[in-house]
Design an enzyme around this catalytic site. Structure first.
Site, PDB file in Angstrom:
ATOM      1  N   GLU A 202       0.808  -1.228   0.000  1.00 32.04           N
ATOM      2  CA  GLU A 202       0.000   0.000   0.000  1.00 32.04           C
ATOM      3  C   GLU A 202       0.840   1.276   0.000  1.00 32.04           C
ATOM      4  O   GLU A 202       0.348   2.339   0.399  1.00 32.04           O
ATOM      5  CB  GLU A 202      -0.926   0.017   1.231  1.00 32.04           C
ATOM      6  CG  GLU A 202      -1.983  -1.066   1.218  1.00 32.04           C
ATOM      7  CD  GLU A 202      -3.022  -0.821   2.305  1.00 32.04           C
ATOM      8  OE1 GLU A 202      -4.214  -0.681   1.957  1.00 32.04           O
ATOM      9  OE2 GLU A 202      -2.635  -0.751   3.493  1.00 32.04           O
TER      10      GLU A 202
ATOM     11  N   HIS B 112      -0.570   5.421   7.784  1.00 34.44           N
ATOM     12  CA  HIS B 112      -1.798   4.692   7.481  1.00 34.44           C
ATOM     13  C   HIS B 112      -1.963   3.634   8.563  1.00 34.44           C
ATOM     14  O   HIS B 112      -1.011   2.930   8.898  1.00 34.44           O
ATOM     15  CB  HIS B 112      -1.704   4.031   6.097  1.00 34.44           C
ATOM     16  CG  HIS B 112      -2.791   3.035   5.861  1.00 34.44           C
ATOM     17  ND1 HIS B 112      -4.114   3.376   5.846  1.00 34.44           N
ATOM     18  CD2 HIS B 112      -2.748   1.690   5.659  1.00 34.44           C
ATOM     19  CE1 HIS B 112      -4.850   2.302   5.644  1.00 34.44           C
ATOM     20  NE2 HIS B 112      -4.040   1.261   5.523  1.00 34.44           N
TER      21      HIS B 112
ATOM     22  N   HIS C  53      -4.908   1.037  11.223  1.00 34.71           N
ATOM     23  CA  HIS C  53      -6.221   0.451  11.543  1.00 34.71           C
ATOM     24  C   HIS C  53      -6.398   0.451  13.056  1.00 34.71           C
ATOM     25  O   HIS C  53      -6.680  -0.591  13.661  1.00 34.71           O
ATOM     26  CB  HIS C  53      -6.333  -0.991  11.043  1.00 34.71           C
ATOM     27  CG  HIS C  53      -5.684  -1.280   9.731  1.00 34.71           C
ATOM     28  ND1 HIS C  53      -4.938  -2.412   9.495  1.00 34.71           N
ATOM     29  CD2 HIS C  53      -5.661  -0.588   8.553  1.00 34.71           C
ATOM     30  CE1 HIS C  53      -4.500  -2.413   8.240  1.00 34.71           C
ATOM     31  NE2 HIS C  53      -4.922  -1.316   7.648  1.00 34.71           N
TER      32      HIS C  53
END
Lengths: 271, 271, 271, 271
Positions: free
Chosen positions: B78, B97, B99
């Site tokens: 990614e 980035h 989660h």
């Protein structure tokens, strides 16, 4: 006097670290104590996260929150919280300002924390709110001006704690140990109150119970037990401040892993 | 130049490990920094969990997310997230980035994170959503194609962060330290916002407050305090990267248990 | 006799520490065991946090909760809970009083804990409530008078546990090990029951299932597994009491980090 | 063959410990793997908590869940879960049965876990329920009879996991590593799904997304990253099994505090 002062500074350092280790403080928040001999002064660390504070970090302030001895270190910008409360409340000997995760939902939703279990009575029957925006309009929400500090102290009034909307809380105590207990029990109370909502409407303590249970944390029995417990947890986590009495000891910080019983410590069995 | 580069790489390694230790990153997620001298390049680790990243893992990429020096190591699939944001946003110097568990309920329910406490203002007044399915239909939800990365960067626009439906979030910063603070405070804010819902509708900060409080984490006072705190927590947990300067030191990693104060470290008292 | 007594004291110390380490007890709460030879006596620590209790802290009490041998140490003010239950319930061999975070929402909201998973059946099909205010009006909520203890024992009746409004819970067991399992599983059950409410109304076990699953924690298979697991977790956290048999061993407490397998221990490989 | 077997046993031990350390297993639960050469046999530990399992604990079973070599050690009473699933599903190479706190609310409320983030797709688009009471009436809820195991396997059918009302869950995998990822991601998914409910109705992944994202955890890139991360976390917590190759190493278990990078380990820098 110097001994009493040294003792209080050590207790203040420990109070900072205990409150950080028990989840009341994090990178932010600060704990102060009124000067043991001069009620017009108070003790507070230079700007540093509470878990890391050492005796050398503790500075002396006037009640106008000016450092007594000029220093080049940076200071907490919100120290007026402490000075203004000591001015307004002669009975208060210790203050903590914090953003504990347990109280934040209440500070955000503007809903009162009420005593829902016996130890939670340490926070008092009710707890006022203070919204900085009401009087000062748009700010960065830090309490930095003397008038902001005075306004917060007025909201606290004779209570044990005040919730600050969209910011956190400030708690006062008649002694450092009372303050530490009150701050920790108030967070537990908030946590349980919030979780009990999933089951129904929590029934708070009866007013008479709040009065009687509110001084539980002052029982010698309780103070001894909690202070030993919180100190040992901190020590087991490697969080004790470096000892100044022994250069050798300072050089070899206690491993996190060691659990030392008070008896062992007294007997000096550990290196 | 080499010194500045070495310094940035060390800071980037630390940023990865701090964000992992503070619960923003886990096995997944990645942090990058724009090249200190060449705005058309950025630095990002090879494919590895952030908590384990070492200086040797950091690679240099073009803004097309191609490694500058061909290598046999595997890369984050990614990485276009980073390249596309650096292309679209000259002001952005660092990107993460992630989660994080705190933001996932919002990314899943498609409900906005709004600033509910002063430090949460670091995320900005509002935070856009990006749903990969809208433009690209069924995918495995990874942002791997340049057009996916560009679409995400367009959704981010001039904001500080973008929520990605059924996936996570991407945060941008003007510096690595601003990014780390923003990502951590944004998670705390999300956590408090969610929990406050049990009490009622959380009242977000006033727009003027968001503007004023949004730069709190850039105050030198605050940066010093938070960076010391997060670093010491990481060090206390044994999470510091191996030191390259001393082969001897590398051979004996610091025990998790040791809490070393900066002063001790300066004095080189520890082995 | 002395060996059996020594063994029980060691098990009681371990029970205190396990229940503290597994989150049932904190600074407060206490665990007792009935005397192995004299059913009219019970064993309980002096006033101290359970995680820190050592064999020397364990005292012998009459069922009137008076210490058999007069001592200068301070005692738990709520010890009548234990004495009164041993008087009323000849089948009970161990008692714990606690304020576990998992049960507090139920004690506060006055809503019953019901068995929602197989291990939760250890708490029994239903669990009575006891509200000190009903009979004694305003108090500090501590159970200190014999008549308060007797009232609580009456509420417990033949059940395995009783919830105390605005205070906590008291759990009884047929043995120390049964008690420890019951207390831990009851907390897990409460936690799961509360969280399941977010999804809908939890369906409790069928009455026949409660009966059959209620004795699961007494299976030798299960006792061996859980006791080894909880002991090893405690040991890995550095929480084992100092060993009295070897002065040398006592001097060097086991590092938190070491995980010692039973085999290693048997072979005496560790120093 | 012996090497392949030794390798699988070590991986199985590690899988048990990783799943315990990551919060999927606790005192209970068990992980098995099909025999690498004989599809009619499987490997499973003797009755012991997963965090403590060592290579010597692993036993070989027939698909009727009888130990191949008679032993005096006690066995998991629920081992038929494993045997019956290996019989019914030739594609399954590894099985875990657990009571993870994250899935318990769903098993209790009888509400389905649906994939709400990309990694959660590892659990498949939908997950059946199995209620032991439907077919077997009142039991202690343990799956001990062959017909109970077969009934559970029928409910699992071709799915990746099955939820067991008032009990827990059982998960199947095409390999041990796939199983470990699936079990961990399924718990994260359940946790996020539950918390998202406070914000509104979570929108699950589109069916096409589930299909595409469902194999993410099989990407070599991902397997390497997660396995390194979970292993290092376990090692940092002192949870690695004792090494058998070196008596010296076994004598000095790795301190919890040490974080060893794979490179360091390869180079044998540590003692």
């Amino acid at each position: 006097m110097p001994d009493k002062m040294t003792e209080l500074i050590e207790e203040l350092v420990l109070a900072n670290r205990i409150l950080a280790h028990e989840g009341v403080l994090d990178a932010f928040g600060h704990v102060s104590a009124r000067h043991p001999a001069d009620p017009n002064r108070y003790l507070l660390s230079r700007s540093r996260s509470p878990l890391l504070i050492e005796p050398d970090d503790i500075l002396e302030y006037t009640l106008d929150s000016e450092p007594v001895r000029p220093l080049k270190v940076s200071l907490y910008s919100e120290r007026v919280i402490h000075g203004c409360i000591y001015q307004a409340r002669p009975d208060v000997m210790a203050v903590v300002h914090h953003h504990a995760p347990a109280v934040m939902p209440f500070a955000i939703a503007g809903k009162p924390i009420v005593p829902v279990f016996h130890l939670g009575a340490a926070g008092g029957e009710d707890m006022p709110f203070w919204d900085q925006h009401d009087e000062f309009g748009d700010t960065n929400l830090l309490v930095v001006k003397p008038e902001e500090g005075r306004s917060l102290a007025r909201a606290l009034a004779g209570h044990s704690a005040v919730l600050m909307n969209r910011h956190g809380a400030t708690v006062a105590g008649g002694s450092l140990k009372e303050l530490v207990s009150r701050a920790i029990f108030m967070c537990q109370n908030a946590e349980y109150q919030l979780r009990a909502l999933a089951l129904g409407t929590p029934q708070p303590l009866y007013p008479g119970e709040v009065k009687l249970a509110g001084t539980l944390s002052l029982l010698p029995n309780v103070v001894t037990r909690t202070w030993e417990y919180w100190s040992m947890r901190l020590e087991a986590a490697g969080g004790m401040p470096p000892r100044r009495s022994s250069a050798k000891a300072a050089r070899r910080p206690m491993p996190k892993s060691s659990r030392v019983t008070p008896r062992e410590r007294r007997k000096g069995r550990r290196r």
